[in-house]
Design an enzyme around this catalytic site. Structure first.
Site, PDB file in Angstrom:
ATOM      1  N   GLU A  35     -67.777 -47.142  -0.926  1.00 35.50           N
ATOM      2  CA  GLU A  35     -68.860 -46.925  -1.891  1.00 35.50           C
ATOM      3  C   GLU A  35     -68.309 -47.062  -3.315  1.00 35.50           C
ATOM      4  O   GLU A  35     -67.291 -46.452  -3.654  1.00 35.50           O
ATOM      5  CB  GLU A  35     -69.471 -45.525  -1.672  1.00 35.50           C
ATOM      6  N   HIS A 467     -88.653 -50.117  -6.001  1.00 36.78           N
ATOM      7  CA  HIS A 467     -88.708 -50.309  -4.552  1.00 36.78           C
ATOM      8  C   HIS A 467     -88.399 -51.766  -4.211  1.00 36.78           C
ATOM      9  O   HIS A 467     -89.067 -52.374  -3.368  1.00 36.78           O
ATOM     10  CB  HIS A 467     -90.097 -49.926  -4.022  1.00 36.78           C
TER      11      HIS A 467
HETATM   12  C1  FAD Z   1     -85.501 -44.112  -9.812  1.00 31.04           C
HETATM   13  C2  FAD Z   1     -85.890 -44.373  -8.382  1.00 31.04           C
HETATM   14  C3  FAD Z   1     -86.931 -43.645  -7.810  1.00 31.04           C
HETATM   15  C4  FAD Z   1     -87.286 -43.885  -6.476  1.00 31.04           C
HETATM   16  N1  FAD Z   1     -88.218 -43.070  -5.879  1.00 31.04           N
HETATM   17  C5  FAD Z   1     -88.423 -43.170  -4.542  1.00 31.04           C
HETATM   18  C6  FAD Z   1     -89.194 -42.203  -3.851  1.00 31.04           C
HETATM   19  O1  FAD Z   1     -89.680 -41.229  -4.438  1.00 31.04           O
HETATM   20  N2  FAD Z   1     -89.372 -42.365  -2.512  1.00 31.04           N
HETATM   21  C7  FAD Z   1     -88.841 -43.411  -1.833  1.00 31.04           C
HETATM   22  O2  FAD Z   1     -89.085 -43.533  -0.626  1.00 31.04           O
HETATM   23  N3  FAD Z   1     -88.093 -44.351  -2.459  1.00 31.04           N
HETATM   24  C8  FAD Z   1     -87.832 -44.222  -3.780  1.00 31.04           C
HETATM   25  N4  FAD Z   1     -86.998 -45.096  -4.408  1.00 31.04           N
HETATM   26  C9  FAD Z   1     -86.471 -46.238  -3.637  1.00 31.04           C
HETATM   27  C10 FAD Z   1     -85.405 -45.879  -2.613  1.00 31.04           C
HETATM   28  O3  FAD Z   1     -84.628 -44.776  -2.994  1.00 31.04           O
HETATM   29  C11 FAD Z   1     -84.515 -47.124  -2.391  1.00 31.04           C
HETATM   30  O4  FAD Z   1     -85.327 -48.211  -2.016  1.00 31.04           O
HETATM   31  C12 FAD Z   1     -83.498 -46.911  -1.288  1.00 31.04           C
HETATM   32  O5  FAD Z   1     -82.686 -45.800  -1.577  1.00 31.04           O
HETATM   33  C13 FAD Z   1     -82.645 -48.164  -1.125  1.00 31.04           C
HETATM   34  O6  FAD Z   1     -81.777 -47.989  -0.042  1.00 31.04           O
HETATM   35  P1  FAD Z   1     -80.676 -49.076   0.300  1.00 31.04           P
HETATM   36  O7  FAD Z   1     -79.909 -48.522   1.434  1.00 31.04           O
HETATM   37  O8  FAD Z   1     -81.340 -50.393   0.440  1.00 31.04           O
HETATM   38  O9  FAD Z   1     -79.763 -49.186  -0.994  1.00 31.04           O
HETATM   39  P2  FAD Z   1     -79.070 -48.047  -1.867  1.00 31.04           P
HETATM   40  O10 FAD Z   1     -79.536 -46.693  -1.435  1.00 31.04           O
HETATM   41  O11 FAD Z   1     -79.272 -48.428  -3.282  1.00 31.04           O
HETATM   42  O12 FAD Z   1     -77.547 -48.155  -1.475  1.00 31.04           O
HETATM   43  C14 FAD Z   1     -76.674 -49.127  -1.914  1.00 31.04           C
HETATM   44  C15 FAD Z   1     -75.328 -48.478  -2.133  1.00 31.04           C
HETATM   45  O13 FAD Z   1     -74.335 -49.487  -2.240  1.00 31.04           O
HETATM   46  C16 FAD Z   1     -73.478 -49.189  -3.313  1.00 31.04           C
HETATM   47  N5  FAD Z   1     -72.926 -50.463  -3.784  1.00 31.04           N
HETATM   48  C17 FAD Z   1     -73.570 -51.454  -4.427  1.00 31.04           C
HETATM   49  N6  FAD Z   1     -72.744 -52.466  -4.681  1.00 31.04           N
HETATM   50  C18 FAD Z   1     -71.543 -52.126  -4.176  1.00 31.04           C
HETATM   51  C19 FAD Z   1     -70.297 -52.786  -4.122  1.00 31.04           C
HETATM   52  N7  FAD Z   1     -70.106 -54.003  -4.627  1.00 31.04           N
HETATM   53  N8  FAD Z   1     -69.258 -52.135  -3.528  1.00 31.04           N
HETATM   54  C20 FAD Z   1     -69.422 -50.900  -2.990  1.00 31.04           C
HETATM   55  N9  FAD Z   1     -70.601 -50.236  -3.033  1.00 31.04           N
HETATM   56  C21 FAD Z   1     -71.647 -50.849  -3.604  1.00 31.04           C
HETATM   57  C22 FAD Z   1     -74.374 -48.498  -4.321  1.00 31.04           C
HETATM   58  O14 FAD Z   1     -73.637 -47.741  -5.255  1.00 31.04           O
HETATM   59  C23 FAD Z   1     -75.262 -47.657  -3.417  1.00 31.04           C
HETATM   60  O15 FAD Z   1     -74.717 -46.401  -3.148  1.00 31.04           O
HETATM   61  C24 FAD Z   1     -86.617 -44.889  -5.731  1.00 31.04           C
HETATM   62  C25 FAD Z   1     -85.573 -45.612  -6.311  1.00 31.04           C
HETATM   63  C26 FAD Z   1     -85.187 -45.346  -7.608  1.00 31.04           C
HETATM   64  C27 FAD Z   1     -84.040 -46.108  -8.204  1.00 31.04           C
END
Ligand code: FAD
Length: 532
Positions: A35, A467
């Protein structure tokens, strides 16, 4: 630090932490999770009302600045994204929602075999630890804490009543695949605190000798032995390190960064890669494309009852702080969205395409600080949007943020539907249940505008819903980036599992769907490991 693993997971966000927990359940599997950010273990991340504090912190928020958007009069929108364990689940608004039956049945009908509503529902339930009463609709034994709101503002009930007054249904249980109406939402929390996937999934796996979590590890690219992924190159404390993999590499870096890692690994549009001096391993035209995100703009009114605009009354703020620290109750214990509704921009549509979120607070339109007067907000999203953008590299350096070319209102229907959404919100504020509370208009300043004036206002003020999905599209067709088992086409031993694989945005917020993807990926990887 291990220098070899069975499974390497890149990105410890919503999907990545769920996947790391599940894959390390088998003590035979050595799992490494890399991470880029730190742990999410900090005060304001845990407090549900701490959102504005954490959004301002560049240590735990990627704070991407999108390209200047010609459909927004050249404005650059800030894209928040969690840069810490838990990823988006550590920084989000904590609304818990799964989507509609038709969202996932649509995926399955368009080549994503195995992803229909009936097939994904068990993963939603498996992930969930529901604090509410026992129910067929919820899981009790998972690791994502989900709870009814600890406090529901009276204006949320008024919002639901106003929805029925303008013709929407009230939905008692919205987690069964029916979002066609209005409802009070649940929150992703446990014992009054945020439940991120670090808090839920990783903590429960703490101490497993076969799971290694490395924070501060910025992944550059996947390493290959021929066409087989055999490891990962990353940078930690300024040092470049390689870790080798016997089994599979699974990229869970989210919608912005997962395609960037594929591109730096030589998987993407050949011409773009050559432009950065990257050897083309697979000329995969769609990597980074199909970016879509909720256009979002609030409608705010001043009201005659106390809301969460507490700066108006410092005594109340003090008592709310005490209430939270003593009892985990009150305003600080709740997410800011208290009620939601899905409506149609045109009555003949088969499904709703406007999403509304009701918040018992309002912001200063210019500064976005909490307004000093009491107010209420209805935020409008178009869902799913028709416009598509793209993620591209700026350079081959992993420290450079990828370029986000969103083009929010590229498709005219998004602007039309946003306008319709605001007309609908105006009707809600005018409905008897809400009208009696409204004492003034805050934003937009005028509610009667010509279409041209609306379009102007929308282009000038819209932001995103946070999103984003779609940049490593799943499908059965040749140009899809991953197949329905989430395997990257053209290579072996490499998968993507996060919001980037979603071919079309579900009609909702995307945290629970991302966790579902992580859960399902774990089964796909485990099945493949058994066979080989
Ligand atoms: C401000 C905000 C409010 C939101 N509100 C809601 C809500 O109320 N309800 C809801 O359902 N959804 C909400 N969302 C959306 C939801 O949280 C996201 O869509 C979801 O968390 C995305 O999940 P993911 O696993 O695709 O990516 P992420 O959870 O973004 O995970 C990606 C991870 O990879 C890591 N990473 C990236 N690049 C690298 C790299 N090169 N090397 C190592 N690590 C890396 C990042 O640091 C991160 O920890 C919100 C999002 C935001 C930003």
């Amino acid at each position: 630090m291990l220098n070899e693993a069975d499974f390497i997971i890149v990105g410890g966000g919503s999907a990545g932490c769920a996947l790391a927990h599940r894959l390390s359940e088998d003590p035979q599997h050595r799992v490494v999770l890399l991470e880029a950010g730190p742990s999410s273990d900090r005060f304001w991340v845990k407090v549900p009302a701490g959102l504005t504090r954490i959004l301002a912190d560049p240590e735990i928020n990627w704070l991407y600045s999108a390209e200047s958007d010609p459909t927004l009069k050249g404005r650059r929108v800030i894209w928040h994204a969690g840069k810490m364990l838990g990823g988006g689940s550590s920084i989000n608004g904590m609304v818990y929602i799964r989507g509609s039956r038709h969202d996932y049945d649509g995926w399955a009908a368009n080549g994503c075999t195995g992803w229909s509503w009936d097939e994904v529902l068990p993963y939603f339930k498996r992930s969930e630890r529901f604090e509410g009463p026992d129910s067929q609709s919820h899981g009790k034994h998972g690791f994502l804490g989900v709870a009814p709101l600890r406090i529901v503002h009276p204006l949320a009930d008024a919002f639901i009543e106003a929805c029925t007054q303008v013709g929407l249904r009230t939905i008692e249980e919205y987690c069964d695949g029916d979002l066609d109406g209005a409802f009070i939402n649940y929150a992703t929390q446990q014992n009054g605190q945020r439940c991120s996937t670090e808090h839920g999934y990783l903590r429960a796996a703490e101490g497993r000798p076969n799971l290694q979590v490395e924070t501060g590890a910025l992944v550059d690219r996947v390493l290959f032995d021929g066409h087989r992924a055999c490891g990962v190159r990353y940078v930690r404390n300024g040092t470049v390190r390689d870790i080798r993999c016997r089994g599979e590499v699974i990229i869970c870096a989210g919608t912005v960064q997962s395609p960037a890692i594929l591109l730096r690994s030589g998987i993407g549009p050949g011409q773009q890669l050559q432009g950065f001096g990257i050897d083309v391993r697979v000329d995969a035209k769609e990597v980074g494309r199909n970016l879509h995100e909720h256009p979002s703009m609030p409608s705010m009114r001043l009201v005659n009852v106390p809301t969460y605009n507490v700066t108006k009354n410092p005594l109340r703020l003090g008592s709310e702080v005490l209430n939270y620290f003593l009892f985990r109750r009150g305003m600080l214990s709740t997410c800011s969205v208290h009620a939601m509704a899905h409506a149609r921009s045109r009555p003949d549509l088969p499904y709703p395409d406007i999403k509304l979120q009701m918040l018992p607070l309002c912001l200063e339109p210019k500064t976005r600080a909490l307004h000093k007067e009491y107010g209420i907000t209805i935020t409008i999203n178009v869902t799913p949007p028709a416009s598509r953008g793209e993620i591209r590299l700026r350079s081959s350096n992993p420290a450079d943020h990828p370029s986000i070319d969103h083009r929010m209102y590229d498709h005219p229907s998004d602007l039309e539907r946003m306008r319709a959404g605001h007309h609908f919100a105006n009707r809600l504020f005018d409905a008897p249940a809400l009208r009696k509370y409204v004492v003034g208009t805050l934003f937009p300043e005028k509610t009667v505008l010509s279409d041209t004036e609306w379009d102007d206002l929308l282009r000038q003020n819209s932001s995103i819903g946070f999103h984003a999905v779609g940049t490593c599209r799943m499908g059965s067709d040749e140009s899809a980036v991953v197949d329905p088992s989430l395997r990257v086409r053209g290579v072996v031993g490499l998968r993507v599992a996060d919001c980037s694989i979603m071919p079309l945005m579900p009609s909702c917020n995307t945290n629970a769907p991302a966790v579902m993807v992580g859960e399902k990926c774990a089964d796909l990887v485990k099945q493949a490991a058994k066979v080989s």
